[in-house]
Design a protein around this motif. Structure first.
Motif, PDB file in Angstrom:
ATOM      1  N   GLN A  23       0.825  -1.201   0.000  1.00 48.87           N
ATOM      2  CA  GLN A  23       0.000   0.000   0.000  1.00 48.87           C
ATOM      3  C   GLN A  23       0.866   1.260   0.000  1.00 48.87           C
ATOM      4  OE1 GLN A  23      -3.386  -0.168   0.041  1.00 48.87           O
ATOM      5  NE2 GLN A  23      -3.272  -2.369  -0.015  1.00 48.87           N
ATOM      6  N   GLU A  24       0.287   2.350  -0.479  1.00 52.85           N
ATOM      7  CA  GLU A  24       0.954   3.638  -0.376  1.00 52.85           C
ATOM      8  C   GLU A  24       0.971   4.101   1.059  1.00 52.85           C
ATOM      9  OE1 GLU A  24      -1.193   6.289  -2.860  1.00 52.85           O
ATOM     10  OE2 GLU A  24       0.172   5.996  -4.543  1.00 52.85           O
ATOM     11  N   ASP A  26       0.140   6.257   3.992  1.00 55.22           N
ATOM     12  CA  ASP A  26      -0.999   7.126   4.267  1.00 55.22           C
ATOM     13  C   ASP A  26      -0.524   8.382   4.978  1.00 55.22           C
ATOM     14  OD1 ASP A  26      -3.419   7.347   6.758  1.00 55.22           O
ATOM     15  OD2 ASP A  26      -3.718   7.915   4.669  1.00 55.22           O
ATOM     16  N   TRP A 285     -11.140   3.202   5.148  1.00 60.94           N
ATOM     17  CA  TRP A 285     -10.452   2.790   3.934  1.00 60.94           C
ATOM     18  C   TRP A 285      -9.442   1.700   4.286  1.00 60.94           C
ATOM     19  CZ3 TRP A 285     -12.699   4.060  -0.281  1.00 60.94           C
ATOM     20  CH2 TRP A 285     -13.276   5.316  -0.466  1.00 60.94           C
ATOM     21  N   ASN A 287      -5.921  -0.073   4.076  1.00 61.41           N
ATOM     22  CA  ASN A 287      -4.531   0.275   3.813  1.00 61.41           C
ATOM     23  C   ASN A 287      -3.651  -0.565   4.736  1.00 61.41           C
ATOM     24  OD1 ASN A 287      -1.929   1.521   3.858  1.00 61.41           O
ATOM     25  ND2 ASN A 287      -2.827   3.418   3.088  1.00 61.41           N
ATOM     26  N   TYR A 290      -1.342   1.116   7.259  1.00 59.49           N
ATOM     27  CA  TYR A 290      -1.932   1.966   8.295  1.00 59.49           C
ATOM     28  C   TYR A 290      -1.653   1.430   9.695  1.00 59.49           C
ATOM     29  CZ  TYR A 290      -5.444   4.736  10.759  1.00 59.49           C
ATOM     30  OH  TYR A 290      -6.091   5.566  11.625  1.00 59.49           O
ATOM     31  N   ALA A 307      -7.303   5.089   7.356  1.00 57.25           N
ATOM     32  CA  ALA A 307      -6.505   5.800   6.359  1.00 57.25           C
ATOM     33  C   ALA A 307      -7.347   6.845   5.637  1.00 57.25           C
ATOM     34  CB  ALA A 307      -5.929   4.805   5.358  1.00 57.25           C
ATOM     35  N   PRO A 310      -7.734   5.414  -0.172  1.00 57.52           N
ATOM     36  CA  PRO A 310      -7.611   3.982  -0.466  1.00 57.52           C
ATOM     37  C   PRO A 310      -6.519   3.730  -1.487  1.00 57.52           C
ATOM     38  CG  PRO A 310      -9.396   4.889  -1.750  1.00 57.52           C
ATOM     39  CD  PRO A 310      -8.861   6.023  -0.918  1.00 57.52           C
ATOM     40  N   TYR A 311      -5.865   2.597  -1.375  1.00 56.29           N
ATOM     41  CA  TYR A 311      -4.931   2.160  -2.414  1.00 56.29           C
ATOM     42  C   TYR A 311      -4.662   0.673  -2.237  1.00 56.29           C
ATOM     43  CZ  TYR A 311      -0.949   1.593  -5.448  1.00 56.29           C
ATOM     44  OH  TYR A 311      -0.101   1.152  -6.444  1.00 56.29           O
ATOM     45  N   ASN A 312      -4.652  -0.026  -3.350  1.00 55.90           N
ATOM     46  CA  ASN A 312      -4.373  -1.452  -3.343  1.00 55.90           C
ATOM     47  C   ASN A 312      -3.486  -1.740  -4.546  1.00 55.90           C
ATOM     48  OD1 ASN A 312      -4.412  -4.245  -3.718  1.00 55.90           O
ATOM     49  ND2 ASN A 312      -6.522  -4.462  -3.022  1.00 55.90           N
TER      50      ASN A 312
END
Length: 368
Positions: A23-24, A26, A285, A287, A290, A307, A310-312
């Protein structure tokens, strides 16, 4: 359009056994307290709990997998200390009867019932994705199907999921099914915005992931399940899959699919079905970094909201929220997501036959 978009992107988010995702980082920092003043937490209910709800006293707990949990997945760690204020929570999942009353009063149409707009859907798909045939591009939701024989690859989720045209909350097992005799079953095929719409109508909200997990624990520290650590007590405490998944459900708990709410014992806070039956939406979200961020603060996170974005990495087109609790499809040999710390990422427009929700209420939200 509900779960059709999810099918077109990937079926990986449907499984209890999803792999940990990169994940990015946060950028949202939770509110923290170096020396938490426990007296500042709301622990005593200001008024009697509204009908159908129970009071969850504020407190501090370790969110995430406990060290003794050998079934825990990487995205359930690291465990981190969290404090939450007290709140009211539905004693059970929102039922078909309750959701029907909401629809009756508002005329609301769920995501799974709406016509699919391809021009909108393709914005969330990789460039160049061909338009599905019109026979497929129809409103509906996702249904579970047993396999006829053993499945050697449990990561190929398309083997037990199918797109059910005409399937929605009113027709939970396909277009020919109905809610007759299921009024007290949890409502399913509910997308995130459907749950939010119900909350807005009821004057409530969805729980945060931290609130949900704290409530599910029911006051038990270091427990893997809400009833303790004994897996042998599973069938008497939760509606899950017992047998070879996805071939045969032995129904040791008494049910093949969804069970009526409150069919199993309550936890220490008086909550039912916090393990198994159907997954439940939270407002956070998803993550995987997180949890690590919260632990790195080395302080107690006060009422964390999850978070900010969102990112996946394995599914960058999806916008995913955390769902909790597991369902009747969770198996000890496969995912064991009836554990307190279990979590899964699900896209906003997903609707499935094992996904519902329950609501919470802050004391400040109660009108005089």
């Amino acid at each position: 359009m509900s779960g059709l978009l999810m099918v077109l992107i990937t079926l990986s988010l449907l499984s209890c056994g999803e792999k940990e995702k990169k994940q990015e980082e946060d950028d949202k920092e939770p509110q923290v307290a170096e020396k938490l003043d426990l007296s500042s937490l709301v622990t005593v209910p200001p008024v009697d709990a509204p009908e159908g709800m129970v009071w969850i006293p504020g407190g501090v707990f370790m969110q995430g997998a406990v060290s003794s949990d050998k079934m825990a997945m990487p995205h359930e760690s690291p465990a981190h200390e969290v404090a939450v204020n007290g709140f009211y929570m539905d004693a059970h999942e929102v039922t078909n009867a309750q959701f029907a009353e909401f629809v009756k009063q508002t005329g609301y149409i769920t995501v799974a019932e709406r016509e699919i707009e391809w021009e909108e859907m393709k914005k969330q798909l990789p460039e160049g994705t061909p338009k599905p045939h019109d026979s497929i591009l129809q409103s509906g939701s996702l249904l579970f199907k047993k396999t006829k024989s053993s499945v050697p690859n449990l990561y190929d989720y398309s083997q037990w999921w199918k797109w059910g045209i005409g399937t929605n909350w009113k027709h939970p097992d396909g277009p020919e099914s109905s809610l007759e005799g299921r009024e007290n079953h949890p409502v399913v095929h509910i997308a995130y915005e459907d749950a939010i719409a119900y909350c807005n109508w009821a004057g409530r909200r969805l729980p945060t992931e931290a609130e949900w997990e704290y409530a599910a624990r029911g006051g038990k520290e270091d427990a893997i399940f809400f009833w303790g650590n004994d897996l042998e007590q599973l069938s008497s405490n939760a509606n899950t899959w017992e047998g070879e998944f996805p071939v045969e459900n032995l129904k040791a708990d008494g049910y093949e699919k969804r069970a009526p709410v409150m069919s199993y014992p309550q936890n220490g806070y008086g909550l039912y079905d916090m393990a198994g039956n159907v997954w439940e939406w939270t407002n956070d979200w998803y993550n995987t970094q997180y949890y690590g961020q919260l632990q790195a603060e080395q302080q107690v996170a006060l009422n964390p909201q999850g978070a900010s974005t969102p990112y996946n990495a394995t599914n960058p087109y999806a916008r995913e929220k955390v769902i909790k609790g597991g369902s009747f499809l969770c198996s000890a040999s496969y995912c064991a997501s009836y554990r307190i710390s279990a979590r899964m990422a699900t896209s906003l427009d997903s609707s499935l036959e094992h996904l519902g929700f329950r609501t919470v209420l802050d004391p400040s939200m109660i009108k005089e």
